[in-house]
Design a protein around this motif. Structure first.
Motif, short mmCIF file in Angstrom:
data_model
loop_
_atom_site.label_atom_id
_atom_site.label_comp_id
_atom_site.label_asym_id
_atom_site.label_seq_id
_atom_site.Cartn_x
_atom_site.Cartn_y
_atom_site.Cartn_z
N GLY A 97 0.82 -1.21 0.00
CA GLY A 97 0.00 0.00 0.00
C GLY A 97 0.85 1.26 0.00
N GLU A 98 1.93 1.25 0.80
CA GLU A 98 2.81 2.42 0.84
C GLU A 98 3.58 2.58 -0.46
N VAL A 99 3.97 1.47 -1.08
CA VAL A 99 4.67 1.54 -2.36
C VAL A 99 3.76 2.11 -3.44
N LEU A 100 2.51 1.69 -3.46
CA LEU A 100 1.57 2.23 -4.45
C LEU A 100 1.31 3.72 -4.19
N ALA A 101 1.28 4.12 -2.92
CA ALA A 101 1.14 5.54 -2.60
C ALA A 101 2.37 6.33 -3.07
N TYR A 102 3.53 5.71 -2.97
CA TYR A 102 4.78 6.30 -3.46
C TYR A 102 4.70 6.51 -4.97
N ARG A 103 4.18 5.52 -5.68
CA ARG A 103 4.03 5.66 -7.12
C ARG A 103 3.10 6.84 -7.46
N ASP A 104 1.98 6.94 -6.78
CA ASP A 104 1.04 8.04 -7.04
C ASP A 104 1.68 9.40 -6.74
N TYR A 105 2.40 9.46 -5.65
CA TYR A 105 3.04 10.71 -5.23
C TYR A 105 4.03 11.19 -6.29
N VAL A 106 4.90 10.30 -6.72
CA VAL A 106 5.91 10.66 -7.72
C VAL A 106 5.26 10.96 -9.07
N ASP A 107 4.27 10.17 -9.45
CA ASP A 107 3.57 10.41 -10.72
C ASP A 107 2.97 11.82 -10.77
N ASP A 108 2.28 12.20 -9.71
CA ASP A 108 1.64 13.52 -9.68
C ASP A 108 2.67 14.63 -9.82
N ARG A 109 3.77 14.51 -9.11
CA ARG A 109 4.76 15.58 -9.12
C ARG A 109 5.57 15.61 -10.41
N LEU A 110 5.77 14.47 -11.02
CA LEU A 110 6.47 14.49 -12.31
C LEU A 110 5.60 15.09 -13.39
N ARG A 111 4.31 14.78 -13.37
CA ARG A 111 3.40 15.39 -14.35
C ARG A 111 3.35 16.91 -14.16
N MET A 112 3.35 17.33 -12.91
CA MET A 112 3.36 18.77 -12.65
C MET A 112 4.63 19.41 -13.20
N LEU A 113 5.76 18.75 -13.00
CA LEU A 113 7.03 19.28 -13.51
C LEU A 113 7.01 19.36 -15.03
N LEU A 114 6.51 18.30 -15.68
CA LEU A 114 6.50 18.27 -17.14
C LEU A 114 5.59 19.36 -17.72
N LYS A 115 4.58 19.76 -16.98
CA LYS A 115 3.68 20.80 -17.46
C LYS A 115 4.29 22.19 -17.36
N THR A 116 5.33 22.33 -16.53
CA THR A 116 5.84 23.67 -16.25
C THR A 116 7.28 23.92 -16.66
N THR A 117 7.94 22.91 -17.23
CA THR A 117 9.36 23.07 -17.56
C THR A 117 9.60 23.00 -19.06
N ASN A 118 10.65 23.67 -19.49
CA ASN A 118 11.12 23.56 -20.87
C ASN A 118 12.50 22.91 -20.93
N GLU A 119 12.96 22.38 -19.81
CA GLU A 119 14.30 21.78 -19.73
C GLU A 119 14.38 20.54 -20.63
N GLN A 120 15.28 20.58 -21.60
CA GLN A 120 15.46 19.43 -22.48
C GLN A 120 15.93 18.21 -21.71
N SER A 121 16.77 18.43 -20.72
CA SER A 121 17.29 17.30 -19.95
C SER A 121 16.18 16.59 -19.18
N VAL A 122 15.17 17.32 -18.73
CA VAL A 122 14.03 16.71 -18.04
C VAL A 122 13.27 15.79 -18.99
N MET A 123 13.05 16.27 -20.20
CA MET A 123 12.33 15.46 -21.18
C MET A 123 13.13 14.22 -21.56
N GLU A 124 14.43 14.38 -21.73
CA GLU A 124 15.27 13.25 -22.10
C GLU A 124 15.33 12.21 -20.98
#
Length: 385
Positions: A97-124
């Protein structure tokens, strides 16, 4: 960026789906040191996105759990400490349960980052993380299969579609002739590839022939019945030592029940079908079979030169090529540089893909690699001469 976010989300969801058939107790199973528990795969693929991207590029990012950096590191010395691979199955906590919560936590924050960054290294790095997770999707399935096989009850793995059954359209006696000449080897194009595919270069190949289809169970049964596992003349010295020390008498998952050969498949134990492509053989077994037939395994360069004319995608195919760097290969700085280069020793190259490879993940320049004694992956045989 929208397409990358969708690809990321789809990849993460597919990994979760591959675990839907598991019982809670199954998530900690580790049948051998070379295999990892499903829970560890779920956490490690998440760790990759947190460690390689969010910690470096997401402003004011707070880690989900500071201990996870050590618990779910695989082999990245640049990142820091890690638990021994053989002890991954001892991690009863954190729970699933905690591992699945970890997945959700990271997924949400990575999507947020991808929506707000233009860093090529992030996309790569996000693309690399997706490809990394697709590799683990295959490992997840093969590790689950192996761990459930070790259960004394041989419990059925799954009842839906991922199956070992892959039939050859023709017998493997059909040969393709390849002319002597200079061939280009390595990745070419604008899409993604791993660093071990780079360094496109020319190789000279003598004229050779390669079989259009893979070796079948029926052909391999003839090898067994002719005493293939008792004849040391057919085996490399290391392979013969492996056969004797491990008392190997057939491919992994095979056993003789009365007078019939059966094997443990992803849908439970079933009779061996002579028409199916042989599966779960080691490099040593592939070499011994080829010697018994009077042929050989193709090199990885021969395989790639012929890739557009052969039928592949059923099994990872052992080649007679050691896993070595291409000309001009360089190791990237930092943890990402530990992804492939440091494993270029004592391993053999496999080419193609398998029935459990994520769709679209492989290509003709893709270089898989494992130690010659391992056979828990979906590995088969194609002959050359």
């Amino acid at each position: 960026m929208t397409d990358l976010i969708k690809k990321f989300t789809d990849t993460r969801n597919r990994t979760n789906t591959l675990c839907e058939h598991l019982q809670p107790e199954d998530f900690n199973l580790q049948g051998a040191e070379f295999a990892s528990p499903p829970k560890w795969h779920l956490a490690h693929t998440t760790w990759f996105f947190e460690e390689m991207i969010l910690k470096r590029y997401a402003e004011d990012y707070e880690v989900f759990n500071p201990y996870f950096s050590m618990l779910f590191n695989s082999y990245y010395n640049n990142v820091g400490e890690r638990i021994e691979r053989k002890n991954r199955g001892l991690l009863s906590r954190p729970g699933i349960g905690e591992v699945l919560a970890y997945r959700d936590y990271v997924d949400d924050r990575l999507r947020m980052l991808l929506k707000t960054t233009n860093e090529q290294s992030v996309m790569e790095l996000t693309e690399l993380g997706i490809q990394h997770e697709e590799q683990h999707q295959e490992l997840l399935q093969t590790d689950i299969k192996y761990s459930l096989f070790k259960n004394p009850f041989n419990r059925i793995n799954r009842t839906e579609k991922i199956s070992d059954i892959m039939y050859s359209e023709h017998s493997s006696g059909s040969w393709i002739e390849m002319k002597e000449g200079i061939y280009q080897i390595g990745f070419q194009g604008n899409g993604f590839c791993f660093d071990n595919e780079l360094g496109r270069h020319k190789v000279f190949l003598e004229a050779f022939q390669i079989q259009k289809e893979l070796v079948t169970n029926g052909e391999y049964l003839e090898f067994i019945e002719d005493g293939g596992y008792e004849n040391f003349n057919l085996w490399l010295d290391d392979g013969w030592a492996w056969v004797k020390n491990k008392m190997i008498k057939a491919p992994l998952y095979w056993r003789k029940q009365d007078s019939e050969w059966v094997h443990f498949s992803s849908i439970g134990e079933k009779s061996i079908s002579p028409e199916e492509s042989v599966n779960h053989v080691s490099f040593y077994e592939a070499m011994a079979f080829a010697t018994w037939k009077g042929y050989r395994l193709p090199t990885e360069f021969e395989w790639e030169a012929a890739a557009e004319m052969i039928n592949w995608g059923q099994r990872w195919e052992w080649t007679n090529s050691a896993y070595l760097p291409y000309p001009g290969f360089t190791i990237a700085e930092g943890a990402v540089g530990e992804y492939n280069g440091k494993f270029m020793s004592n391993q053999m190259v496999l080419r193609g893909s398998s029935a459990v490879t994520t769709p679209g993940h492989s290509r003709k320049s893709y270089r898989n690699f494992f130690q010659p004694d391992l056979s828990w992956q979906y590995s088969g045989i194609r002959l050359a001469k």
